[in-house]
Structure formats: structure tokens, C-alpha cells
Design an enzyme around this catalytic site. Structure first.
Site, PDB file in Angstrom:
ATOM      1  CG  ASP A  51      -1.884  -1.187   1.201  1.00  0.00           C
ATOM      2  OD1 ASP A  51      -2.241  -1.651   0.105  1.00  0.00           O
ATOM      3  OD2 ASP A  51      -2.222  -1.674   2.293  1.00  0.00           O
ATOM      4  CE  LYS A 103       2.483  -2.611  -4.266  1.00  0.00           C
ATOM      5  NZ  LYS A 103       2.193  -2.177  -2.886  1.00  0.00           N
ATOM      6  N   GLY A 133      -4.419  -4.411  -3.730  1.00  0.00           N
ATOM      7  CA  GLY A 133      -5.424  -3.381  -3.979  1.00  0.00           C
ATOM      8  C   GLY A 133      -4.685  -2.137  -4.405  1.00  0.00           C
ATOM      9  CG  HIS A 134      -2.112  -2.156  -6.980  1.00  0.00           C
ATOM     10  ND1 HIS A 134      -1.336  -2.850  -7.873  1.00  0.00           N
ATOM     11  CD2 HIS A 134      -1.737  -2.592  -5.746  1.00  0.00           C
ATOM     12  CE1 HIS A 134      -0.531  -3.670  -7.209  1.00  0.00           C
ATOM     13  NE2 HIS A 134      -0.765  -3.543  -5.927  1.00  0.00           N
ATOM     14  CD  GLN A 170       0.905  -8.991  -2.319  1.00  0.00           C
ATOM     15  OE1 GLN A 170       1.593  -9.656  -3.091  1.00  0.00           O
ATOM     16  NE2 GLN A 170      -0.355  -8.745  -2.599  1.00  0.00           N
TER      17      GLN A 170
END
Ligand code: GDP
Ligand code: IMO
Ligand code: MG
Length: 430
Positions: free
Chosen positions: A13, A16, A40-41, A224
Site C-alpha cells: 500500500d 504502487k 489493492g491498487h 505487496q
């Protein structure tokens, strides 16, 4: 001209997705190489928010090829749902713009069930996984019993492979006194999803080799972060893949020479979701303030992220173990308006000062941070697009971080918006 790998240098988080989206204007192909829909991007483009889990963050830019490499574990149902949701926002996704490696291992419904059941059984010792079946799917891959994308097109082996898979899983379920899985049901699920997923299936290594020979620029998108890496992270409180850039080659079917510049995405402070050690964690109102200003809630599970000061020891370790050549420092704006800021420059363990995070679980839980204190800044850095717009105290903070982590700041991000990004050194030109 180098390709670029973007990886997280903390516990995920770090931003990225935003940086990959921004950099994708300079790339032709964007490739995910590990992890799954535990990622989750979040991208924000002219106020429109895109949340991606499995799709590479290059998908929203027309004309770019998006690739899910063999190192990713793919939940077909999650992928199809995500494709539909992004298409609804007007983004074109077709088998011409998205490729899924035919040798990806699949995540099946049984994997998330096992993931969740195990977490529950662990009680207070739980890892705090995303419950998406990532760990169990990688276990099956390494144990050589995974169903892969290509198996969906191979009726000659599918039934036998499902039998083998259930031979293992049903033995465990029996032991737990839980209901066993029926082969026919699993087969029916796979046969139903096969025609929807297979159009995206491709010989990814070949397509990437061709792209490379044509001089196309490849951007590898990690999920990650280094401290969640299964070897280098805070084991066992980690994810089940190698998150470091060394895996970009293996996870996409290219040689190590294909990965050029390694850009480590690094938050100007630290956060973590899930359990495990976190030396600079703040349990006070300062931690709460960082969390509120940074909107630190998980994209995937909505969980509140734990917040703390910047840990230069940990990031330096991530830079060394991950071969990071430069960092993108994100969320600097979140630190606006603090009287003072702290940065961890070493740890105390059993009365001694150490300069690395030891591997042992007890030591990791016991290290105490040694801090250097900085004067804060009251001016706003939010949305700054040039170095000259930053207050002197913010520049001092960034420069000191560069010194402590022994790597240059290549990019600086000052808001969630795509273009609120300051380029100091073009990673593709390195
Ligand atoms: P990822 O998993 O590394 O892609 O990061 P996430 O998307 O899970 O979390 C990063 C969050 O911070 C997202 O909500 C982004 O929109 C947001 N973000 C990214 N860069 C910045 C920044 O420079 N400033 C602020 N305030 N938010 C940012
Ligand atoms: P992005 O790509 C932050 C964490 C989980 C848990 C541990 C293991 O958005 O940075 P898993 O479901 O992978 O078995 O969970 O890893 N985790 C993440 N934390 N960002 C992520 O991805 C994460 N993906 C997994 O919270 O602690
Ligand atoms: Mg995330």
C-alpha cells in the site's frame, strides 16, 4: 534503455498503483508477476477512482498491453468480475489488450475457504490474511497439484487433476470433521468458467520476448512489499510469494537481464495491515492523525491500516535485499502540519544497537526504534508538481531519508492524482 520494475519497499500500500499508472505513459507493456487479488491498487485520474486487484495498473491507458504473468495466482471469478467493473467505467479490456499466462496457477473457491478457516483456527495468532486464498493456492502450486489456466482447455487431464487436488484437500477436511468437496461440483465450476477465461490465455513468455526484441518498454508491477516477501519479510506474517524485483523475471518468463531499473515505492511514513511486528507503530493520537490524513483503510478488505513513523532501517534493508536502485517517495503531503516528525535510524535489542531487522520472530517483536527528530512544516505540499514548491523543512526530510536508506529519491508523489508527481530522474533512462 532499461525496463522498470516497481515494487513495494515496506508492507504494501505504498502507492504502487499510482506510480505504475503514471509511469505507464512511458511504457508499452505492463506486467504483474506475483501475488493475486490480495493486492489493492488505487488510481485517481481527473477525479475518477479506479480500484484494481489483479489487473495491471496500465489497463486504464489506451494502447498499452496488460499482462498477468505466470507468477500470479489467478482467481478466474475475481478476474472476470474486475474486468466487468473496469469496463463499466469505460475502459476497453479485450483479449487483444489483456493476456493471462497459460501457466498461471488458479485460485479456486476451496482456497479462500481454507484460507478463512485456517485464520479462524489460529485465533489470536492469525496472520490477518486477506482471505482470498492466496496462501493455499501457492501451496498447491508448489506441491504440484494446482489446476492451471491451460488445464481448463485440456479435458484429458482436468478430471484427473481435480481428483488429485481433492485427494489432498478432502483428507484435510475429513480430519477437521468438515464436509468434503464433490469432484463433480468442482469440475462443473471449472467448466463453467473456462470459456470466459480462456480467450485471455496466452503464451506470455513468447509475447514478452517479441515485445522486447521490438524495443518495447516493459514495466513490471509488483504487489505487496518487501516486508511481506515470503523470504525477506516478517515471516510468518507475510504473503506467500517473493515480492522482490528478483521475481519479476521468473514470474513473467523472462531472464534476469530483462529487469532494469528497480523502483521501490516508499511511503513517507509506515503502514501495515494485518498482524505481525511493526517497530515504529504509533498507538497514540499521532498515529490516528496520520491514518486520517492518509485515508489509511485497506482497498481490499476495508481494514484500518496500522500507522507509524518512517523506518529507515527497514527500508534500507528492503533496498539491499530487493536490489532497489531508486525510490518513489509517496504521500509526503500527509505529513503536512505536524510540529515534528521522527525517523527510525536504528534498533535497540537486548541493550545493543543494531542496524538491521533480525529474522527471528522474538527479536522482531522486541526491537525498539531509535529516532531522529525533525522539524515539521506548516505549508501545504499537497499537489506540488515541482521541487521548488516544497518547503525547506520537507526538502530536508527527503534529503535525510535518501542519506539514511542509501538510495536516491527518483520520484516524489504529493497527492492521489496521477499528475501530482515530481520526476527527479527518469527510471526508464537510467
Ligand atoms: P498500492 O497497493 O501500493 O497501489 O497502494 P494503495 O492504492 O493500496 O494505497 C495507496 C493510497 O494512497 C491510495 O488510496 C492512493 O490513491 C493514495 N496515494 C497514492 N499516492 C499518494 C500521495 O502522494 N498522497 C496522498 N495523499 N495519497 C496518495
Ligand atoms: P498491495 O499490492 C498490504 C498482507 C495481509 C496479511 C499478509 C498475508 O495492495 O500493496 P495474504 O492474503 O497475502 O495471504 O495476506 O499480507 N497483504 C497486504 N498488505 N497490501 C497488500 O497488497 C497486501 N497483500 C497482502 O494483510 O497481513
Ligand atoms: Mg494496496
Amino acid at each position: 534503455m532499461a525496463n522498470v520494475a516497481v515494487v513495494g519497499s515496506q508492507w504494501g500500500d505504498e502507492g504502487k498503483g499510482k506510480i505504475v499508472d503514471w509511469l505507464s505513459s512511458r511504457a508499452d507493456v505492463v506486467v504483474r508477476f506475483q501475488g493475486g487479488h490480495n493486492a489493492g491498487h488505487t488510481l485517481v485520474i481527473n477525479g475518477v477512482v479506479y480500484k484494481l486487484s489483479l489487473l495491471p495498473s496500465g489497463v486504464v491507458r489506451p494502447g498499452k498491453l496488460s499482462v498477468i504473468g505466470n507468477g500470479v495466482v489467478v482467481d478466474p471469478w475475481a478476474l472476470l468480475k474486475e474486468i466487468a467493473a473496469i469496463q463499466e467505467k469505460g475502459v476497453e479490456i479485450t483479449p487483444d489488450t489483456l493476456l493471462v499466462a497459460e501457466n498461471c496457477a488458479l485460485i479456486l473457491p476451496l482456497h479462500s475457504a481454507v484460507d478463512k478457516a485456517r485464520e479462524e483456527a489460529r485465533g489470536v495468532n492469525k496472520i490477518g490474511t486477506t482471505g482470498r486464498g492466496i496462501g493455499p493456492a501457492y501451496e498447491d502450486k508448489v506441491a504440484r497439484r494446482a489446476i492451471r489456466v491451460c488445464d481448463l482447455a485440456d479435458e484429458a487431464v482436468l478430471e484427473h487433476k481435480v481428483e488429485q487436488l481433492l485427494f489432498h484437500h478432502n483428507a484435510l477436511l475429513r480430519g477437521l470433521g468438515a464436509e468434503e468437496l464433490a469432484k463433480d461440483e468442482v469440475l462443473a465450476q471449472l467448466r463453467e468458467v473456462a470459456p470466459k477465461l480462456l480467450p485471455y490465455s496466452a503464451v506470455v513468455w513468447k509475447r514478452l520476448d517479441e515485445a522486447r526484441r521490438q524495443g518495447k518498454r516493459i514495466l513490471f508491477e509488483g504487489a505487496q512489499g518487501a516486508m511481506l516477501d515470503v523470504d525477506h519479510g516478517t515471516y510468518p506474517f507475510v504473503t506467500s510469494s517473493n515480492t522482490v524485483a528478483g521475481n519479476a523475471a521468473a514470474g513473467s518468463g523472462m531472464g534476469p537481464g530483462a529487469v532494469g531499473h528497480v523502483l521501490g515505492i516508499t511511503k513517507a511514513y509506515t503502514t501495515r495491515v494485518g498482524s505481525g511486528p511493526f517497530p515504529t507503530e504509533l498507538h497514540d493520537e499521532i498515529g490516528d492523525k496520520i491514518g486520517q490524513r492518509g485515508h489509511e483503510f485497506g482497498t481490499v478488505t476495508g481494514r484500518k491500516r496500522r500507522c507509524g513513523w518512517f523506518d529507515a532501517v527497514m527500508v534500507r534493508q528492503a533496498i539491499k535485499t530487493g536490489g532497489i536502485t531508486g525510490i518513489a517517495l509517496t504521500k509526503l503531503d500527509v505529513l503536512d502540519g505536524f510540529d515534528e516528525l521522527k525517523v527510525c535510524t536504528g534498533y535497540k535489542l537486548n541493550g545493543e544497537v543494531i542496524q538491521h531487522l533480525p529474522a527471528g520472530q522474538t527479536a522482531q517483536a522486541q526491537v525498539e526504534p531509535i529516532y531522529e527528530t525533525f522539524e515539521g512544516w506548516s505549508e501545504s505540499t499537497q499537489g506540488a508538481r515541482s521541487w521548488a514548491q516544497l518547503p525547506a523543512a520537507a526538502i530536508k526530510y527527503v534529503r535525510r531519508i535518501e542519506e539514511l536508506i542509501e538510495a536516491p529519491v527518483t520520484l516524489l508523489s504529493t497527492s492521489p492524482e496521477r499528475d501530482d508527481t515530481i520526476l527527479m530522474r527518469d527510471p526508464f533512462e537510467d
